[in-house]
Design a protein around this motif. Structure first.
Motif, mmCIF file in Angstrom:
data_model
loop_
_atom_site.group_PDB
_atom_site.id
_atom_site.type_symbol
_atom_site.label_atom_id
_atom_site.label_comp_id
_atom_site.label_asym_id
_atom_site.label_seq_id
_atom_site.Cartn_x
_atom_site.Cartn_y
_atom_site.Cartn_z
ATOM 1 N N LYS A 36 -3.768 -3.309 -8.822
ATOM 2 C CA LYS A 36 -3.635 -2.027 -8.125
ATOM 3 C C LYS A 36 -4.969 -1.285 -8.167
ATOM 4 N N PHE A 37 -5.421 -0.809 -6.995
ATOM 5 C CA PHE A 37 -6.676 -0.075 -6.870
ATOM 6 C C PHE A 37 -6.411 1.295 -6.262
ATOM 7 N N GLN A 38 -7.091 2.309 -6.757
ATOM 8 C CA GLN A 38 -6.973 3.675 -6.249
ATOM 9 C C GLN A 38 -8.090 3.951 -5.247
ATOM 10 N N GLY A 39 -7.788 4.676 -4.179
ATOM 11 C CA GLY A 39 -8.790 5.038 -3.186
ATOM 12 C C GLY A 39 -8.143 5.410 -1.867
ATOM 13 N N THR A 40 -8.970 5.685 -0.888
ATOM 14 C CA THR A 40 -8.505 6.085 0.433
ATOM 15 C C THR A 40 -7.897 4.896 1.168
ATOM 16 N N VAL A 41 -6.666 5.076 1.661
ATOM 17 C CA VAL A 41 -5.941 4.014 2.366
ATOM 18 C C VAL A 41 -5.696 4.459 3.802
ATOM 19 N N GLU A 42 -6.093 3.618 4.774
ATOM 20 C CA GLU A 42 -5.914 3.923 6.196
ATOM 21 C C GLU A 42 -5.212 2.759 6.889
ATOM 22 N N TYR A 56 0.836 -1.196 0.000
ATOM 23 C CA TYR A 56 0.000 0.000 0.000
ATOM 24 C C TYR A 56 0.870 1.244 0.000
ATOM 25 N N CYS A 57 0.279 2.363 -0.417
ATOM 26 C CA CYS A 57 0.929 3.671 -0.359
ATOM 27 C C CYS A 57 -0.134 4.702 -0.004
ATOM 28 N N VAL A 58 0.002 5.341 1.149
ATOM 29 C CA VAL A 58 -0.977 6.315 1.618
ATOM 30 C C VAL A 58 -0.898 7.606 0.812
ATOM 31 N N SER A 59 0.302 8.127 0.569
ATOM 32 C CA SER A 59 0.448 9.420 -0.102
ATOM 33 C C SER A 59 -0.030 9.382 -1.556
ATOM 34 N N GLU A 60 0.081 8.217 -2.207
ATOM 35 C CA GLU A 60 -0.376 8.087 -3.585
ATOM 36 C C GLU A 60 -1.772 7.473 -3.672
ATOM 37 N N SER A 61 -2.366 7.121 -2.543
ATOM 38 C CA SER A 61 -3.736 6.591 -2.435
ATOM 39 C C SER A 61 -3.979 5.350 -3.280
ATOM 40 N N TRP A 62 -3.189 4.309 -3.047
ATOM 41 C CA TRP A 62 -3.422 3.048 -3.752
ATOM 42 C C TRP A 62 -3.043 1.859 -2.886
#
Length: 81
Positions: free
Chosen positions: A67-73, A42-48
């Motif tokens: 690879k999916f784009q969206g909000t990562v927590e 995962y990558c929080v800053s790039e949201s994927w």
């Protein structure tokens, strides 16, 4: 160790973003508000997030990912009671 998970983390030992100590501690990931258990990276800053697709393997024997784009927590599982 800090109380916030890193910006980017991978479970693949060949990746430069692999960190065994953090993975041992237990890192969970919520993607678009839903907890995911099949996160490969995962990558929080790039949201994927990169999720594994079942038990399918590529020609090198690694799990197939998408690879999916969206909000990562990300969060540490030991903080979740």
């Amino acid at each position: 160790m800090s109380d916030t998970p890193p910006d980017r983390l991978s479970v693949n030992p060949n990746s430069p973003y692999y960190d065994a100590a953090l993975l041992e501690r237990g890192v969970g990931v919520r993607f678009k508000g839903v907890e995911k258990t099949n996160v490969e990276e995962y990558c929080v800053s790039e949201s994927w997030v990169r999720l594994t697709l079942g038990k399918t393997l590529d020609r090198k024997g690694n799990p197939m990912t998408m690879k999916f784009q969206g909000t990562v927590e990300p969060y540490f599982r030991d903080d979740q009671g």
